[in-house]
Motif scaffolding. Structure first.
Motif, PDB file in Angstrom:
ATOM      1  N   LEU A 178       0.825  -1.207   0.000  1.00  0.00           N
ATOM      2  CA  LEU A 178       0.000   0.000   0.000  1.00  0.00           C
ATOM      3  C   LEU A 178       0.860   1.258   0.000  1.00  0.00           C
ATOM      4  O   LEU A 178       0.378   2.337  -0.357  1.00  0.00           O
ATOM      5  CB  LEU A 178      -0.924   0.011   1.223  1.00  0.00           C
ATOM      6  CG  LEU A 178      -2.032  -1.039   1.263  1.00  0.00           C
ATOM      7  CD1 LEU A 178      -2.829  -0.919   2.551  1.00  0.00           C
ATOM      8  CD2 LEU A 178      -2.948  -0.916   0.060  1.00  0.00           C
ATOM      9  N   ALA A 179       2.110   1.105   0.391  1.00  0.00           N
ATOM     10  CA  ALA A 179       3.000   2.268   0.403  1.00  0.00           C
ATOM     11  C   ALA A 179       3.260   2.787  -1.001  1.00  0.00           C
ATOM     12  O   ALA A 179       3.489   3.993  -1.180  1.00  0.00           O
ATOM     13  CB  ALA A 179       4.329   1.888   1.080  1.00  0.00           C
ATOM     14  N   TYR A 180       3.233   1.918  -1.999  1.00  0.00           N
ATOM     15  CA  TYR A 180       3.601   2.349  -3.352  1.00  0.00           C
ATOM     16  C   TYR A 180       2.648   3.405  -3.929  1.00  0.00           C
ATOM     17  O   TYR A 180       3.108   4.464  -4.377  1.00  0.00           O
ATOM     18  CB  TYR A 180       3.712   1.156  -4.300  1.00  0.00           C
ATOM     19  CG  TYR A 180       3.970   1.601  -5.720  1.00  0.00           C
ATOM     20  CD1 TYR A 180       5.216   2.092  -6.092  1.00  0.00           C
ATOM     21  CD2 TYR A 180       2.956   1.589  -6.674  1.00  0.00           C
ATOM     22  CE1 TYR A 180       5.458   2.548  -7.382  1.00  0.00           C
ATOM     23  CE2 TYR A 180       3.190   2.040  -7.962  1.00  0.00           C
ATOM     24  CZ  TYR A 180       4.434   2.518  -8.314  1.00  0.00           C
ATOM     25  OH  TYR A 180       4.659   2.982  -9.590  1.00  0.00           O
ATOM     26  N   ASN A 203      12.485   6.617   0.805  1.00  0.00           N
ATOM     27  CA  ASN A 203      13.139   5.636   1.666  1.00  0.00           C
ATOM     28  C   ASN A 203      12.131   4.848   2.495  1.00  0.00           C
ATOM     29  O   ASN A 203      12.233   3.627   2.626  1.00  0.00           O
ATOM     30  CB  ASN A 203      14.142   6.326   2.587  1.00  0.00           C
ATOM     31  CG  ASN A 203      15.415   6.713   1.868  1.00  0.00           C
ATOM     32  OD1 ASN A 203      15.707   6.202   0.787  1.00  0.00           O
ATOM     33  ND2 ASN A 203      16.178   7.623   2.451  1.00  0.00           N
ATOM     34  N   ASP A 204      11.157   5.549   3.074  1.00  0.00           N
ATOM     35  CA  ASP A 204      10.164   4.865   3.902  1.00  0.00           C
ATOM     36  C   ASP A 204       9.346   3.873   3.086  1.00  0.00           C
ATOM     37  O   ASP A 204       8.998   2.791   3.564  1.00  0.00           O
ATOM     38  CB  ASP A 204       9.235   5.882   4.567  1.00  0.00           C
ATOM     39  CG  ASP A 204       9.847   6.510   5.796  1.00  0.00           C
ATOM     40  OD1 ASP A 204      10.939   6.065   6.200  1.00  0.00           O
ATOM     41  OD2 ASP A 204       9.245   7.446   6.357  1.00  0.00           O
ATOM     42  N   VAL A 205       9.009   4.252   1.858  1.00  0.00           N
ATOM     43  CA  VAL A 205       8.221   3.366   1.004  1.00  0.00           C
ATOM     44  C   VAL A 205       8.988   2.090   0.690  1.00  0.00           C
ATOM     45  O   VAL A 205       8.472   0.976   0.824  1.00  0.00           O
ATOM     46  CB  VAL A 205       7.814   4.082  -0.300  1.00  0.00           C
ATOM     47  CG1 VAL A 205       7.243   3.093  -1.314  1.00  0.00           C
ATOM     48  CG2 VAL A 205       6.796   5.175   0.005  1.00  0.00           C
ATOM     49  N   TRP A 206      10.242   2.225   0.279  1.00  0.00           N
ATOM     50  CA  TRP A 206      11.014   1.035  -0.088  1.00  0.00           C
ATOM     51  C   TRP A 206      11.395   0.215   1.131  1.00  0.00           C
ATOM     52  O   TRP A 206      11.499  -1.022   1.044  1.00  0.00           O
ATOM     53  CB  TRP A 206      12.238   1.447  -0.900  1.00  0.00           C
ATOM     54  CG  TRP A 206      11.860   2.206  -2.136  1.00  0.00           C
ATOM     55  CD1 TRP A 206      12.286   3.437  -2.517  1.00  0.00           C
ATOM     56  CD2 TRP A 206      10.922   1.782  -3.141  1.00  0.00           C
ATOM     57  NE1 TRP A 206      11.689   3.822  -3.691  1.00  0.00           N
ATOM     58  CE2 TRP A 206      10.846   2.828  -4.103  1.00  0.00           C
ATOM     59  CE3 TRP A 206      10.148   0.648  -3.338  1.00  0.00           C
ATOM     60  CZ2 TRP A 206      10.027   2.756  -5.228  1.00  0.00           C
ATOM     61  CZ3 TRP A 206       9.318   0.578  -4.456  1.00  0.00           C
ATOM     62  CH2 TRP A 206       9.269   1.609  -5.378  1.00  0.00           C
ATOM     63  N   TRP A 240       1.757  -2.735  -8.478  1.00  0.00           N
ATOM     64  CA  TRP A 240       2.168  -1.728  -9.459  1.00  0.00           C
ATOM     65  C   TRP A 240       1.111  -1.570 -10.541  1.00  0.00           C
ATOM     66  O   TRP A 240       0.683  -0.455 -10.855  1.00  0.00           O
ATOM     67  CB  TRP A 240       3.501  -2.129 -10.089  1.00  0.00           C
ATOM     68  CG  TRP A 240       4.050  -1.111 -11.041  1.00  0.00           C
ATOM     69  CD1 TRP A 240       4.914  -0.090 -10.750  1.00  0.00           C
ATOM     70  CD2 TRP A 240       3.759  -0.980 -12.443  1.00  0.00           C
ATOM     71  NE1 TRP A 240       5.177   0.658 -11.870  1.00  0.00           N
ATOM     72  CE2 TRP A 240       4.474   0.130 -12.931  1.00  0.00           C
ATOM     73  CE3 TRP A 240       2.956  -1.709 -13.322  1.00  0.00           C
ATOM     74  CZ2 TRP A 240       4.424   0.538 -14.257  1.00  0.00           C
ATOM     75  CZ3 TRP A 240       2.891  -1.300 -14.651  1.00  0.00           C
ATOM     76  CH2 TRP A 240       3.624  -0.201 -15.109  1.00  0.00           C
ATOM     77  N   PHE A 241       0.681  -2.682 -11.113  1.00  0.00           N
ATOM     78  CA  PHE A 241      -0.290  -2.631 -12.203  1.00  0.00           C
ATOM     79  C   PHE A 241      -1.622  -2.055 -11.718  1.00  0.00           C
ATOM     80  O   PHE A 241      -2.203  -1.179 -12.380  1.00  0.00           O
ATOM     81  CB  PHE A 241      -0.510  -4.027 -12.778  1.00  0.00           C
ATOM     82  CG  PHE A 241      -1.599  -4.080 -13.819  1.00  0.00           C
ATOM     83  CD1 PHE A 241      -1.348  -3.715 -15.136  1.00  0.00           C
ATOM     84  CD2 PHE A 241      -2.893  -4.476 -13.474  1.00  0.00           C
ATOM     85  CE1 PHE A 241      -2.362  -3.737 -16.095  1.00  0.00           C
ATOM     86  CE2 PHE A 241      -3.907  -4.508 -14.417  1.00  0.00           C
ATOM     87  CZ  PHE A 241      -3.640  -4.137 -15.735  1.00  0.00           C
ATOM     88  N   THR A 242      -2.126  -2.535 -10.601  1.00  0.00           N
ATOM     89  CA  THR A 242      -3.423  -2.077 -10.098  1.00  0.00           C
ATOM     90  C   THR A 242      -3.394  -0.588  -9.782  1.00  0.00           C
ATOM     91  O   THR A 242      -4.326   0.149 -10.101  1.00  0.00           O
ATOM     92  CB  THR A 242      -3.837  -2.863  -8.848  1.00  0.00           C
ATOM     93  OG1 THR A 242      -3.823  -4.266  -9.139  1.00  0.00           O
ATOM     94  CG2 THR A 242      -5.230  -2.462  -8.386  1.00  0.00           C
TER      95      THR A 242
END
Length: 279
Positions: A178-180, A203-206, A240-242
């Motif tokens: 959900l971070a993406y 950074n937090d997302v990855w 990613w796709f969604t």
């Protein structure tokens, strides 16, 4: 993915407010952040007071919250399966336990998203209007029914220990991704979700996605190297796709579409696990 205490709307609060406090800097503060998000994402009423941090400041707790939900659901599965219960019964009860624990938070978002994005030829404004309607339409009902059936069908073939591991992994990683969309896109409603979530750092997302993927890989490694690699990769590709598919049609994300991303990611993980474990 809307709070059950708010009207069904994609602009509903996602993680509580946040009081502008500095980011968590100690174990006790991260534990407090975990409790705050557990209070939002589940029906547990933890004594946390007013939220101190927006979700964007505490993203790494997401996979931990997911793992806790998966553990609870997995224990239900393992107990029922372990006392010689049929696989389908253990699967139904495990899926039901997760729904009850989370107050169907993500399932609500999936249904609203399906209703809004299912019809052809609608303008974004009309799709968002449909998603705000608390009533479920044909697309939403079908999406919920198929999702539950797929989850039960996948889990039913696992033994007690395997089902426990798979559920922890699926719930942890499906929430980490959900971070993406929070990083890649903006909220559709400037006065709603974005105001409470905030904008996370790269950074937090990855780190968040890395924690979720790493945990899933390690837990699944005992079931085979191939599935331990393939299942997380399939979930990352799905998210990613969604996220891009939704943003193309709505111009960004909503609380509901985040719920849809989580549900699809969870289903993808379970399907890959069901297809390749033991092969």
């Amino acid at each position: 993915m809307t709070s059950p205490h708010e009207p069904s709307s994609s602009s509903s609060s996602f993680s509580g407010g946040g009081s502008g406090a500095p980011r968590p800097a100690s174990f006790d503060e991260w534990l407090q952040a975990f409790k705050e998000q557990m209070t939002f994402f589940t029906g547990l009423k933890l004594d946390v007071g007013l939220p101190r941090w927006p979700l964007a400041d505490v993203l790494p707790v997401l996979p931990v919250v997911g793992a806790a939900i998966g553990l609870a659901s997995g224990l239900v599965f393992a107990i029922v399966r372990g006392i010689a219960g049929p696989g389908w019964l253990a699967a139904v009860l495990a899926v039901g336990a997760a729904i009850v624990l989370t107050r169907a938070l993500h399932e609500d978002g999936l249904a609203d998203t399906a209703d809004g994005l299912g019809p052809h030829g609608l303008e974004p404004a009309r799709r968002l209007e449909i998603m705000r309607d608390s009533r479920n339409g044909t697309f939403g009902v079908l999406a919920l029914a198929l999702t539950v059936l797929i989850k039960v069908a996948c889990l039913a073939q696992f033994g007690a220990a395997t089902g426990l591991v798979v559920l922890i992994s699926a719930h942890a990683l499906s929430r980490a991704v959900l971070a993406y969309p929070l990083l890649a896109f903006s909220p559709v409603h400037a006065d709603g979700l974005g105001a409470t979530v905030g904008k996370p750092t790269d950074n937090d997302v990855w780190i968040t996605i890395g924690i979720g993927a790493g945990l899933a890989f390690l837990l699944m490694l005992g079931k085979g190297l191939f599935v331990a690699i393939l299942a997380p990769l399939a979930v990352l590709a799905s998210a990613w796709f969604t996220s891009h598919w939704v943003a193309k049609r709505l111009g960004g994300y909503t609380g509901d579409t985040l719920g849809a991303v989580q549900q699809k990611a969870e289903v993808v993980f379970l399907v890959v696990a069901a297809l390749f474990i033991g092969r």
